[in-house]
Scaffold this active site. Structure first.
Site, PDB file in Angstrom:
ATOM      1  CG  LEU A  86      72.520  64.390  94.803  1.00  0.00           C
ATOM      2  CD1 LEU A  86      73.239  65.677  95.198  1.00  0.00           C
ATOM      3  CD2 LEU A  86      73.348  63.184  95.221  1.00  0.00           C
ATOM      4  CD  GLU A 117      81.812  67.173  95.656  1.00  0.00           C
ATOM      5  OE1 GLU A 117      81.123  67.672  94.747  1.00  0.00           O
ATOM      6  OE2 GLU A 117      82.091  65.977  95.707  1.00  0.00           O
ATOM      7  CE  LYS A 119      71.567  69.667  95.478  1.00  0.00           C
ATOM      8  NZ  LYS A 119      70.940  70.666  94.637  1.00  0.00           N
ATOM      9  CG  ASP A 121      70.808  77.363  93.630  1.00  0.00           C
ATOM     10  OD1 ASP A 121      70.313  76.445  92.948  1.00  0.00           O
ATOM     11  OD2 ASP A 121      70.128  78.220  94.221  1.00  0.00           O
ATOM     12  CD  GLU A 177      74.692  72.624  89.478  1.00  0.00           C
ATOM     13  OE1 GLU A 177      74.847  71.445  89.080  1.00  0.00           O
ATOM     14  OE2 GLU A 177      73.603  73.061  89.885  1.00  0.00           O
ATOM     15  CE1 TYR A 229      77.465  66.744  89.604  1.00  0.00           C
ATOM     16  CE2 TYR A 229      77.524  69.129  89.789  1.00  0.00           C
ATOM     17  CZ  TYR A 229      76.904  67.969  89.343  1.00  0.00           C
ATOM     18  OH  TYR A 229      75.755  68.047  88.624  1.00  0.00           O
ATOM     19  CE  LYS A 318      68.314  71.736  98.413  1.00  0.00           C
ATOM     20  NZ  LYS A 318      67.266  71.327  97.507  1.00  0.00           N
ATOM     21  CB  CYS A 415      52.575 114.470 113.774  1.00  0.00           C
ATOM     22  SG  CYS A 415      53.670 115.015 112.464  1.00  0.00           S
ATOM     23  CB  CYS A 430      57.403 113.593 109.116  1.00  0.00           C
ATOM     24  SG  CYS A 430      56.754 114.539 110.505  1.00  0.00           S
ATOM     25  CB  CYS A 436      56.439 113.889 114.555  1.00  0.00           C
ATOM     26  SG  CYS A 436      55.920 112.298 113.908  1.00  0.00           S
TER      27      CYS A 436
HETATM   28  S1  IVH Z   1      76.348  64.941  92.679  1.00  0.00           S
HETATM   29  C1  IVH Z   1      74.905  61.039  91.469  1.00  0.00           C
HETATM   30  N1  IVH Z   1      77.555  67.070  93.563  1.00  0.00           N
HETATM   31  O1  IVH Z   1      72.470  68.944  92.473  1.00  0.00           O
HETATM   32  C2  IVH Z   1      75.374  62.336  91.870  1.00  0.00           C
HETATM   33  N2  IVH Z   1      75.456  67.350  92.495  1.00  0.00           N
HETATM   34  O2  IVH Z   1      69.942  66.911  92.890  1.00  0.00           O
HETATM   35  C3  IVH Z   1      74.593  63.433  91.323  1.00  0.00           C
HETATM   36  N3  IVH Z   1      74.707  69.673  92.302  1.00  0.00           N
HETATM   37  O3  IVH Z   1      71.323  68.304  89.375  1.00  0.00           O
HETATM   38  C4  IVH Z   1      75.014  64.783  91.589  1.00  0.00           C
HETATM   39  N4  IVH Z   1      76.443  70.587  93.274  1.00  0.00           N
HETATM   40  O4  IVH Z   1      73.492  69.530  89.321  1.00  0.00           O
HETATM   41  C5  IVH Z   1      76.469  66.595  92.943  1.00  0.00           C
HETATM   42  N5  IVH Z   1      78.745  68.908  94.377  1.00  0.00           N
HETATM   43  C6  IVH Z   1      77.670  68.403  93.748  1.00  0.00           C
HETATM   44  C7  IVH Z   1      76.644  69.248  93.278  1.00  0.00           C
HETATM   45  C8  IVH Z   1      75.531  68.676  92.663  1.00  0.00           C
HETATM   46  C9  IVH Z   1      75.275  70.809  92.679  1.00  0.00           C
HETATM   47  C10 IVH Z   1      73.391  69.562  91.628  1.00  0.00           C
HETATM   48  C11 IVH Z   1      73.439  68.704  90.410  1.00  0.00           C
HETATM   49  C12 IVH Z   1      72.166  67.910  90.390  1.00  0.00           C
HETATM   50  C13 IVH Z   1      71.536  68.237  91.705  1.00  0.00           C
HETATM   51  C14 IVH Z   1      71.221  66.959  92.440  1.00  0.00           C
END
Ligand code: IVH
Length: 674
Positions: A86, A117, A119, A121, A177, A229, A318, A415, A430, A436
């Site tokens: 992305l 949604e 993202k 990790d 994920e 996702y 981000k 002290c 202390c 002190c």
């Molecule tokens: S969409 C074409 N949706 O983020 C669409 N990615 O840099 C591609 N990720 O490696 C991904 N949550 O694993 C999408 N709700 C979400 C996500 C998600 C995490 C991760 C995904 C991918 C990275 C994208």
């Protein structure tokens, strides 16, 4: 090979589908329908039949979630549809230029719908289903070729081994994920620590390490989860026209999708969503590193197409990184109000969690040992939300020969008194008390703080000068200061000196709880001070009370009771209290206040405050509500009468709405307070 009687086959199939349904209820919907015992009973029954008729066992049997024989290496899987990445945005401006690009390409100026949604990790995975059955799972790899982690993925309980429903697609490639919740991660690390095994740095590393095990039996013991996702491919076409509906379809198939999935209008809707999730972020059960916005309609996605390895119809906004690496340049030792020695790491300034961090508390000697920290190490610093920054680990591979062991001082750095380790605690202290200077300064700052005697203008640097110049050797001396001596302090104008003396005089009128709190008794915060005052009503009774009397106070345990009894039992503290009272500190009789309380307008009501307020700080709002008789508490529960909602309210508001608790906004407060 034994022939399988039809009724056994039927019974077997019905147990499989029953187990699949309950697995889905428990691990995907979080709504168990049967007890763990009942589930285990069904599973045992299934295994019994499988032992008798091994031919029945398929790879998607619920019994296969325990793992398969270990592999020597992972084989490779080519993605039939590439797994893309992305484009990232780090500001609202970047989001707005993304929207402009989208609208330009679509030759329109009407904002489009976006699906939003979190993202997650974790680790990206592609799952292939044929005729509804999970046949393979692969990591993203370079986007074209990934690793075959099928055996490991089968052990994840929220991954359906079999798609639910009568109309299953012939082929489905679903992407998601794999992650670990924060709670599961800390339990896993705690267990590892107890068993002397290596701990993981964060939930993402724990998930990655667990998914890349050659022995899927080990993966099976790890608390992994999945959230899907997108769809890479589906056949035959199910006629769905938007991303949102497609995810709902996946949920019907039995996959876990984000409960935060929403559709909004235009990029302004996306920005509102981002702001909301940024507040909720720390309260979420899992780590997220941003928000993904996707043009919702597939038709528009198709028109927009792709650039290099990313779609033009999606972007990830981000969050500021919560972890960053930097250099530990030095360690200094600070002496706190109670004499506890705290090592403070001096860092090469680093931008993390939205702020620049250059100092970090290392807590105590045990923590330095646990981290195996040296001066000159490269460390990972974490700052999540409003949480104070902390060193989470050392990057040992970056350690150089010049890295220096951290020597804990033997004597107080201020002290020079001997230091003492507090038995059964990690604290080194202390014990010189107000002899002190460091402890004296902190005690005065505490005494003057807003929740204590609230001496306006007595800030940190003035306290330092008052102590360093020898003018103040105890809080009592504050009440002997005059304008001329204060005016001699560095950088203090006559007017400021006058103001300070006035504030000191004003502070004499206080309340019993504030006075108790101002004394800085160990473990006695504002609430405890209030409880003591409520129980004993007068300072005389408090000073004469014994440990057993303090044990009667609401919420008092043996440690607090002993601390308070020890404090008031010490002659020097009794003298301190007497001298302060002799200087003119006074309050209204607590007994009168308690008696009057029942008649106050908010008497008997429990209030919670959340968010920030433009008209006054939260602590002032608390004081004013309490003045009207309300009991102000911190947690929302069904026993709460009212939640006061400021701006940026987060999880408390959500919980109050769920519990249908009355809420009032800042604009409605004035009426009540006046
Ligand atoms: S969409 C074409 N949706 O983020 C669409 N990615 O840099 C591609 N990720 O490696 C991904 N949550 O694993 C999408 N709700 C979400 C996500 C998600 C995490 C991760 C995904 C991918 C990275 C994208």
């Amino acid at each position: 090979m034994s022939i399988i009687p039809a009724e056994v086959k039927n019974q077997y199939n019905s147990i499989v589908s029953e187990l699949n349904i309950h697995n889905h209820c428990y691990h995907v919907l979080d709504e168990p329908q049967i007890t763990d015992g009942e589930y285990d009973h069904l599973l045992r029954k299934l295994i019994e039949i499988e032992t008798q008729y091994p031919n029945l066992v398929s790879t998607s049997s619920p019994s296969q979630r325990v793992g398969a024989p270990p592999l020597a290496t992972f084989s490779q899987i080519e993605h039939t549809v590439p797994m893309l990445s992305l484009e990232n945005a780090f500001s609202n401006e970047e989001l707005k230029s993304f929207e402009n690009r989208v609208l330009d390409r679509l030759k329109t100026n009407i904002p489009v719908e976006y699906a939003c949604e979190p993202k997650l990790d974790g680790i990206a995975v592609s799952l292939h289903y044929k005729s509804g059955e999970l046949v393979s799972a692969a990591t993203r790899g370079d986007g074209s070729i990934g690793e075959d982690i099928t055996n490991n993925v089968r052990t994840i309980k929220s991954v359906p081994l079999q798609i639910i429903g009568d109309e299953v697609p012939e082929f489905l490639d679903v992407r998601g994920e794999i992650f670990m919740t924060k709670e599961a991660f800390s339990k896993l690390n705690k267990k590892a620590e107890e068993n002397g095994r290596k701990t993981f740095v964060n939930p993402r590393n724990a998930a990655a390490g667990s998914v890349r095990q050659l022995d899927s039996g080990i993966t099976a013991t790890r608390p992994l989860d999945i959230c899907v996702y997108s769809v890479g491919d589906i056949s035959p076409d199910v006629g769905i026209i938007s991303h949102y509906e497609m995810l709902l379809k996946l949920a019907d198939y039995g996959f876990k999708i984000s409960d935060k999935l929403r559709v909004v209008e235009g990029i302004s809707g996306c920005i509102d969503y981002y702001n909301q999730l940024e507040i909720e972020r720390t309260d979420l059960a899992y780590d997220i590193d941003g928000i993904v916005f996707k043009v919702n309609k597939f038709g528009l996605q198709k028109e927009l197409g792709f650039v290099a390895k990313a779609p033009r119809w999606a972007i990830a906004r981000k969050f500021p990184a919560q972890e960053a690496s930097t250099l530990l340049k030095n360690v200094e030792f600070q002496v706190g109000r109670t004499g506890a020695i705290t090592p403070v790491g001096k860092l090469e300034p680093v931008f993390v969690g939205g702020v620049t961090v250059s100092n970090v508390s290392l807590h105590n000697r045990d923590e330095i040992e646990r981290l195996d920290l040296r001066i000159g190490d490269t460390v990972i610093v974490r700052r999540a939300g409003d949480v104070i920054p902390q060193v989470v680990s050392v990057i040992v591979s970056k350690r150089t020969e010049s890295a220096k062991k951290i020597e804990f001082p033997k004597y107080c750095p201020v002290c020079n008194s001997d230091l003492e380790k507090v038995p059964s605690q990690a604290i080194i202290r202390c014990n010189a008390g107000s002899e002190c200077n460091a402890q004296l300064k902190e005690a005065i700052k505490h005494f003057a703080s807003r929740k204590a005697l609230n001496i306006d203008g007595l800030g940190s640097s003035i306290v330092d000068s008052l102590v360093d110049s020898g003018l103040v050797k105890s809080v009592i001396d504050l009440y002997d200061l005059d304008i001329d001596s204060v005016a001699q302090l560095d950088g203090l104008a006559k007017k400021s000196s006058q103001n300070l003396i006035n504030s000191i005089n004003y502070s004499k009128s206080t309340t019993l709880p504030k006075f108790i709190y101002s004394l800085g008794i160990r473990e006695v915060g504002e609430t405890t001070a209030k409880s003591i005052s409520k129980e004993f009503c007068t300072i005389g009774r408090i000073m004469n009370a014994k440990v057993e009397d303090f044990l009667e106070v609401a919420d008092f345990g043996p440690v607090t009771a002993a601390n308070v009894a020890d404090f008031f039992g010490a002659i020097e503290n009794q003298k301190l209290v007497e001298k302060l009272l002799a200087k003119g500190i006074f309050w209204e009789d607590q007994e009168d206040t308690v008696r009057e309380n029942d008649n106050l307008p908010l008497a008997g009501q429990k209030w919670v405050i959340t968010g920030t307020f433009s008209s006054m700080p939260r602590s002032e709002l608390t004081d004013r509500l309490e003045f009207l008789g309300a009991h102000v508490v911190s947690a929302v529960s069904k026993n709460i009468d009212i939640l006061v909602v400021g701006s940026n309210a987060g999880s408390k508001l959500k919980k109050a709405e769920e519990l249908k608790i009355k809420t009032i906004q800042e604009s409605e407060l004035q009426n009540i307070l006046s």
